[in-house]
Structure formats: structure tokens, C-alpha cells
Design an enzyme around this catalytic site. Structure first.
Site, short mmCIF file in Angstrom:
data_model
loop_
_atom_site.label_atom_id
_atom_site.label_comp_id
_atom_site.label_asym_id
_atom_site.label_seq_id
_atom_site.Cartn_x
_atom_site.Cartn_y
_atom_site.Cartn_z
N ASP A 8 0.85 -1.18 0.00
CA ASP A 8 0.00 0.00 0.00
C ASP A 8 0.89 1.24 0.00
OD1 ASP A 8 -2.02 -1.82 0.18
OD2 ASP A 8 -2.78 -1.15 2.12
N ASP A 129 -15.23 -2.86 -1.55
CA ASP A 129 -14.83 -2.62 -0.17
C ASP A 129 -16.09 -2.34 0.64
OD1 ASP A 129 -12.22 -2.68 -1.22
OD2 ASP A 129 -12.28 -0.52 -1.60
#
Length: 238
Positions: A8, A129
Site C-alpha cells: 500500500d 470494499d
């Protein structure tokens, strides 16, 4: 089942967030390309990359870090975050990404997902998500009334390569993945489902694998913290 080590990217560094909160980030490596090389040397088959700044900005922000990873590794990589138009999709695929992940636009502009999947077969994934089953967008900052399963089903005929399902409340919390919800999604659609969020042990990976309906799993913090040994995990899954 494929294990995807996660990198990330925030401000050019490899970080992990806690439940998607940009204010709760831990820097694990200030050289993301070196981190990617370490994962590849341990034997991974894929890399999972996220442009966190891009997810909020709605455009690529950590492009330099992504390009360095692509230049220094030889395994396929998928990228999500800030990819919201066809030009950006084309640019990333031309730069060598194996797959782009469309999240926010899957809710706001599903026609783009369909167009991209037709134009680039096998190279478009949908990122879903969710908190308590409801989809969140724009770097998880905005919650919708769209249910994760309904969104996934809407792309059944679109030709997308995968659905990446993240349980936001599990992400970065080292509390284990939501195996039940992910497996339910895997049974509800014919699209391969990749689990994300909370994968923190070998037991988590085998629980996901043993459902028989989950194609892959993404792990980040556990690999950085040492709770999960990548080489051991890859051997176990093999």
C-alpha cells in the site's frame, strides 16, 4: 489459491493503514520497490498494489513508486486506487500492469467497468470494499447503500477477471478475515473472488482456501510484522 502480498503506497512509502484510516498509517518500508523485490525473492506469484493517496485524490499519485516496482520485478502486479477513466486504465496497462482494479467507478460508473473489460480481457478487476456488507467508495471515506453481493452480481456478464472483496473493519486489524462473508460472495457469483482484510496467519489462509470458493487472498501487515512468513505460506498453499 493465490496469495497476493500487498504494498500500500502513501507519500511514496510502503505503509499499512488501520481500517482504512489515513491518519493511522504505519510506514514499513520507504523503498517500495525493494519491498516488492523481497516478496518476489520469497516466491510470490503476484503483487497487489494500492495507491492510497490516489484513492482519495481520484487520480494516480504514487505513479513513480508503482513504475519502480514494475521495473524491478518480474511477476504480474495488480493496482487499485485513483483509476477512474479509460485513459488511466490504458496508461497503466501500457506501463506493464497485469491488472487494474476499479473500485469507486464500479459504483459510480459501471459502464466504464464493462467497457474496460471488453477492451482489455482478463485485465480488469472490480474492487468491492464494504462495512457490514455495504460498499464504501473514495478510499472508504464514503459509504453507500449498495450491497456488496448485489454489486458483484451486476458484473457477472461483464467479463471481469476477479472481484477483490475487502472487509474494511478487518483491514489492518490482524483479527482474521471475514471468511463467512467472503465465501458467501464466492458462492453468489461465478467471478473469481479474492479475499482482503485481516489475513494474518497461516490458519486464516487455509480457512479461506478450504471454503473451495475463494480464488486468492491478500495479506499485508501480517507479512511486515512477521506474523505470517511468506515463504512458508506459499509452500503451504502449494
Amino acid at each position: 489459491m493465490i496469495l497476493y502480498p500487498a504494498i500500500d503506497l502513501k507519500d511514496g512509502q510502503a505503509v499499512r493503514l488501520l481500517r482504512g484510516d489515513m491518519e493511522k498509517s504505519t510506514v514499513f518500508n520507504d523503498d517500495p520497490a525493494a519491498q516488492a523485490r523481497a516478496f518476489v525473492e520469497a516466491g510470490c506469484q503476484w503483487l497487489h498494489l494500492v495507491d492510497l493517496n490516489g484513492a482519495f485524490a481520484g487520480r494516480p499519485v504514487n505513479a513513480d513508486a508503482v513504475e519502480a516496482i514494475l521495473a524491478q520485478t518480474d511477476v504480474p502486479a495488480q493496482l487499485g486506487g485513483g483509476i477512474r477513466d479509460m485513459a488511466t486504465i490504458e496508461t497503466w496497462l501500457e506501463k506493464g500492469l497485469a491488472r487494474v482494479i476499479l473500485g469507486t467507478v464500479a459504483v459510480e460508473n459501471p459502464d466504464l467497468v464493462r467497457e474496460a473489460a471488453r477492451a482489455f480481457p482478463g485485465k480488469i478487476a472490480v474492487g468491492i470494499d464494504a462495512r457490514q456488507g455495504r460498499v464504501a467508495t473514495k478510499g472508504w471515506a464514503e459509504e453507500t447503500d449498495v450491497m456488496a453481493t448485489d454489486l458483484a452480481k451486476s458484473f457477472e456478464d461483464a467479463g471481469v477477471a476477479a472481484v477483490i472483496y475487502t472487509d474494511i473493519d478487518r483491514d489492518g486489524a490482524m483479527g482474521g478475515p471475514n471468511v463467512e462473508a467472503t465465501a458467501d460472495l464466492g458462492r453468489a457469483v461465478s467471478i473469481p473472488v479474492i479475499a482482503s482484510g485481516g489475513v494474518s496467519s497461516l490458519g486464516d489462509l487455509t480457512a479461506l482456501r478450504d471454503t473451495g470458493v475463494i480464488a486468492g487472498a491478500i495479506s499485508g501487515r501480517a507479512l511486515y510484522d512477521g506474523a505470517l512468513d511468506l515463504g512458508e505460506a506459499l509452500r503451504a498453499l502449494a
